[in-house]
Write an enzyme that holds these catalytic residues in place. Structure first.
Site, PDB file in Angstrom:
ATOM      1  N   CYS A 275       0.822  -1.213   0.000  1.00 39.74           N
ATOM      2  CA  CYS A 275       0.000   0.000   0.000  1.00 39.74           C
ATOM      3  C   CYS A 275       0.858   1.265   0.000  1.00 39.74           C
ATOM      4  O   CYS A 275       0.380   2.338  -0.341  1.00 39.74           O
ATOM      5  CB  CYS A 275      -0.950  -0.008   1.185  1.00 39.74           C
ATOM      6  N   ASN A 276       2.141   1.135   0.359  1.00 37.98           N
ATOM      7  CA  ASN A 276       2.984   2.323   0.438  1.00 37.98           C
ATOM      8  C   ASN A 276       4.038   2.422  -0.653  1.00 37.98           C
ATOM      9  O   ASN A 276       4.708   3.437  -0.751  1.00 37.98           O
ATOM     10  CB  ASN A 276       3.687   2.364   1.795  1.00 37.98           C
TER      11      ASN A 276
ATOM     12  N   SER B 265      10.999   2.305   4.906  1.00 36.98           N
ATOM     13  CA  SER B 265       9.540   2.312   5.055  1.00 36.98           C
ATOM     14  C   SER B 265       9.043   3.619   5.643  1.00 36.98           C
ATOM     15  O   SER B 265       9.803   4.352   6.278  1.00 36.98           O
ATOM     16  CB  SER B 265       9.101   1.168   5.969  1.00 36.98           C
TER      17      SER B 265
ATOM     18  N   GLN C 107       6.405  -9.158   2.943  1.00 34.22           N
ATOM     19  CA  GLN C 107       5.879  -8.708   1.652  1.00 34.22           C
ATOM     20  C   GLN C 107       6.936  -8.879   0.549  1.00 34.22           C
ATOM     21  O   GLN C 107       6.613  -9.288  -0.571  1.00 34.22           O
ATOM     22  CB  GLN C 107       5.447  -7.238   1.752  1.00 34.22           C
TER      23      GLN C 107
ATOM     24  N   GLY D  15     -17.834   0.552  20.993  1.00 39.01           N
ATOM     25  CA  GLY D  15     -17.772   0.830  19.557  1.00 39.01           C
ATOM     26  C   GLY D  15     -17.338  -0.422  18.823  1.00 39.01           C
ATOM     27  O   GLY D  15     -16.651  -1.271  19.399  1.00 39.01           O
ATOM     28  N   ALA D  16     -17.772  -0.508  17.553  1.00 40.05           N
ATOM     29  CA  ALA D  16     -17.420  -1.714  16.790  1.00 40.05           C
ATOM     30  C   ALA D  16     -16.899  -1.345  15.404  1.00 40.05           C
ATOM     31  O   ALA D  16     -16.973  -2.135  14.472  1.00 40.05           O
ATOM     32  CB  ALA D  16     -18.637  -2.628  16.683  1.00 40.05           C
TER      33      ALA D  16
ATOM     34  N   THR E  67     -11.418   1.138  14.138  1.00 36.07           N
ATOM     35  CA  THR E  67     -10.443   1.401  15.214  1.00 36.07           C
ATOM     36  C   THR E  67     -10.668   0.454  16.387  1.00 36.07           C
ATOM     37  O   THR E  67      -9.709  -0.085  16.952  1.00 36.07           O
ATOM     38  CB  THR E  67     -10.577   2.861  15.698  1.00 36.07           C
TER      39      THR E  67
END
Lengths: 428, 274
Positions: A49-50, A107, A118, A187-188, A191
């Site tokens: 992704c980077n 990185s 990776q 919370g679900a 995060t």
């Protein structure tokens, strides 16, 4: 060495561009086929992704970094990506860059622990696609070794560098044994899920999820082998939890000072760790004034993250030293590539003579004597060829006497007529 | 033997200093190579120290408890030994520097001022008195170690509270472990002090027919015993945890020090020998 490569990474491109050029596993396979057709003899593609990295040995001298860039642009059909958005590498710099990537010092998060796996996966794809050969395989080996050495011999991957891991670090300074502790996740969302997964990976005793939408709470609870509690009711059970993590999208406090005060009173001083990772915050920060309440929000946890990143940066010179050692090793190996065929031919030449001469006496001696003669001639050849082989290798490995090594190699070829060896070793 | 005793007397502060330095170095640097070395150093120092105490007992024909500076060397040993046992049992090594420092201070003072006393009061040659004093000293060592862990608990507690993630945060064990170490040290200290008191009750009336049960030292030690006893009960029965338990142990330690000072310096007692 004619290794070339391009890199699109966090230094050169925005996240949108990095996402646009990202290659999935299937895309990598298709792209490799394209590269193999007319650009590279061998190589590999790393895409996370980077970053997206394309490296290899060009098919002809006219193939350069620009050709790799154009192939990628055409394959991904990306708008807005120019040559300014790539880093270009050649020869030793190319190898050095690959090693920096695999060790994690290139990185976005220095010392990223995922990059090595990776890289290994990318190398595996290259091998599966028959896109690897002598040099790229050697590069794979060295890159994997550098990655491992960096983790083992330096502190480049030490310490929490994400808020969730930083929270675990604080929790472990409060509680000795997490598998006897209970955590409540309020919370679900994404995060909350990350926090719950981290806690689960540390073998926390029990995880309970509460969320306005019960179904979502149930789904997350299932993922982390936890249970759920009704959102309307959770404040009455706060005292049962050692760790409370909140990450909802509520605009007001959902847990206030009095809720925590009542909970800590019921707990007879047993501490509560509270991590509020919601923006805006879910829990009244005044609770930090209460005895035995350890309250942390994103800002306080970022202090740990910044400290650890600073420490990792200080480890970079040690990793660079490892890279330097491995590059030296690589060139020792690479420089011998030119002499290896000559050594092999020389050995074959002597073995052919041995075979020919032995066959002449095969029926004139007993089986026992033949075996003895066979052993003796093998030893003889081994001893004769030992010094020339070692001397040639030494000359090539040092890298300082490559011309001399080449001269000696030519002399051997000429003297033994190795460019035109007859099958039976007899001179023509 | 006297030469050996004098040599060890010089060597012990040096060894305690080296041991303290290694523990401190490990605390600051956290390097794996000294992880086990420090324990070896403590073991060597304590082994030599026990030999020193034995040699003194044999050479001077009395246990080394006849004056303040003999008591100090016994105290240095008992602190180091109690910590060594705690480290072996729990394998928690982050707090050693703070405890070995006490041993170092006591041993330095002792080595500087200790004398070779052959002539002592006859009562001080009694073996039961030796056990009585040794168990009391070990008990007080337990309370000292508990107090050190208590102070470290508060330092870490404060650092976590104000989000200061420095050396204390990085090197000390968790609050839960510090609280446990504090409690176990109190418990061991309390048991040893109880043994000392019991021996005292049996032996004192025999040794001192004019014994007074309102003696300042007996009263002060009873208060210390009571404070620690209540602290232990609150933990075991009322299930108190954390700061409250630590405060009790620190209170007990403060009372212990003050009462020892008061009864030794200001009060006149049959219990005062030096």
């Amino acid at each position: 060495m004619n290794l070339i490569g391009i890199s699109i990474n966090h230094r050169t491109s925005s996240i949108e561009l990095r996402e646009a050029v990202h290659l999935s596993t299937d895309e990598q396979k298709d792209f490799i086929k394209l590269l193999r057709n007319d650009v590279l003899k061998e190589g590999f593609v790393i895409s996370t992704c980077n970053r997206t990295e394309i490296f290899g040995i060009p098919k002809t001298n006219s193939v350069g970094n620009k050709a790799l860039f154009e192939k990628l642009i055409n394959f991904k059909n990306v708008d807005g990506l120019s040559l300014d958005n790539i880093e270009k590498f050649e020869s030793e710099e190319a190898l050095k860059h690959v090693l920096k990537v695999s060790s994690g010092i290139d990185s976005l998060i220095i010392g990223d622990s995922q990059i090595l796996s990776q890289c290994k996966e990318s190398f595996r794809i290259s091998v599966d696609q028959e896109f690897s050969n002598t040099i790229s395989r050697k590069v794979f080996d060295i890159a994997a070794r550098v990655g491992k050495r960096a983790i083992k011999e330096t502190l480049i991957s030490q310490g929490a560098v994400t808020v969730s891991y930083a929270a675990i670090q604080v929790i472990e300074k409060i509680f000795a044994n997490l598998n006897t502790k209970e955590a409540l996740i309020i919370g679900a969302g994404e995060t909350s899920e990350l926090a719950a997964v981290h806690l689960n990976s540390r073998s926390i005793g029990k995880i309970t999820i509460t969320n306005r939408t019960e179904e979502k709470a149930g789904q997350l609870a299932k993922k982390v082998s936890g249970s759920t509690i009704k959102f309307e009711d959770f404040r009455n059970h706060l005292h049962k939890f050692d760790i409370i993590i909140s990450a909802t999208s509520s605009t007001d406090f959902i847990v206030n000072y009095d809720d925590i005060k009542a909970a800590i009173h019921k707990r007879k001083g047993t501490p509560i760790f509270i991590m509020d990772i919601a923006i805006p915050r879910d829990i009244d920060p005044k609770v930090k004034k209460l005895d035995n309440v350890f309250y942390n929000d994103i800002d306080s946890l970022n202090i740990i993250v910044d400290q650890n990143l600073h420490k990792r940066k200080q480890e970079i010179p040690k990793v660079e030293e490892i890279i330097k050692e491995e590059i030296d090793g690589f060139y020792s190996w690479y420089n011998t590539l030119g002499i290896v065929p000559t050594i092999k031919s020389l050995r074959s030449f002597f073995e052919e003579i041995e075979h020919d001469e032995l066959s002449k006496i095969r029926h004139k001696v007993t089986d026992e004597d033949y075996i003895k003669l066979e052993d003796m001639t093998k030893r003889l050849i081994g001893r004769i060829l030992h010094n020339p082989t070692i001397k040639l290798r030494e000359l090539a490995e040092s890298g300082d006497n490559l011309d001399k090594a080449s001269e000696h190699t030519s002399a051997i070829k000429f003297l033994f007529n190795l460019d035109n060896i007859p099958k039976n070793g007899k001179k023509e | 033997m006297i030469e050996t005793i004098h040599s060890i007397n010089v060597l012990l502060p040096i060894l305690y200093f080296l041991t303290f330095s290694i523990y401190l170095y490990d605390f600051v640097k956290d390097e794996s190579k000294v992880f086990n070395v420090k324990r070896v150093f403590l073991f060597i120092t304590l082994s030599l120290h026990i030999l020193y105490l034995l040699f003194r007992t044999i050479e001077f024909n009395h246990p080394p408890i006849t004056n303040k500076f003999e008591i100090f060397t016994v105290l240095a040993f008992s602190l180091g030994f109690a910590y060594f046992l705690l480290e072996l049992l729990t394998d928690i090594r982050g707090t050693g520097a703070f405890i070995v420092l006490f041993s170092l201070v006591f041993q330095v003072i002792s080595s500087l001022y200790i004398q070779d006393l052959i002539e002592v009061k006859e009562v001080l040659r009694n073996r039961l008195l030796g056990v009585h004093v040794m168990s009391a000293l070990l008990g007080y060592s337990g309370f000292t170690i508990a107090a050190v862990h208590g102070v470290l608990f508060f330092m870490l507690y404060k650092d976590i509270k104000i989000n200061r993630y420095g050396l204390i945060f990085k090197r000390l064990p968790s609050l839960e472990i510090l609280e446990k170490l504090n409690f176990y040290s109190v418990l061991i200290g309390f048991i040893l002090l109880t043994i000392s008191i019991l021996i005292g009750f049996i032996w004192l009336p025999v040794a001192f027919p004019d014994i007074s049960y309102v003696d300042p030292k007996l009263i002060s030690v009873s208060i210390v015993w009571l404070v620690f006893g209540i602290g232990i009960l609150t933990k075991l029965i009322a299930k108190w945890y954390g700061k409250k338990v630590i405060i009790f142990s620190l209170l007990g330690f403060t009372v212990a020090i003050l009462s020892l000072l008061a009864s030794n310096i200001f009060a006149d007692s049959f219990h005062s020998f030096y």
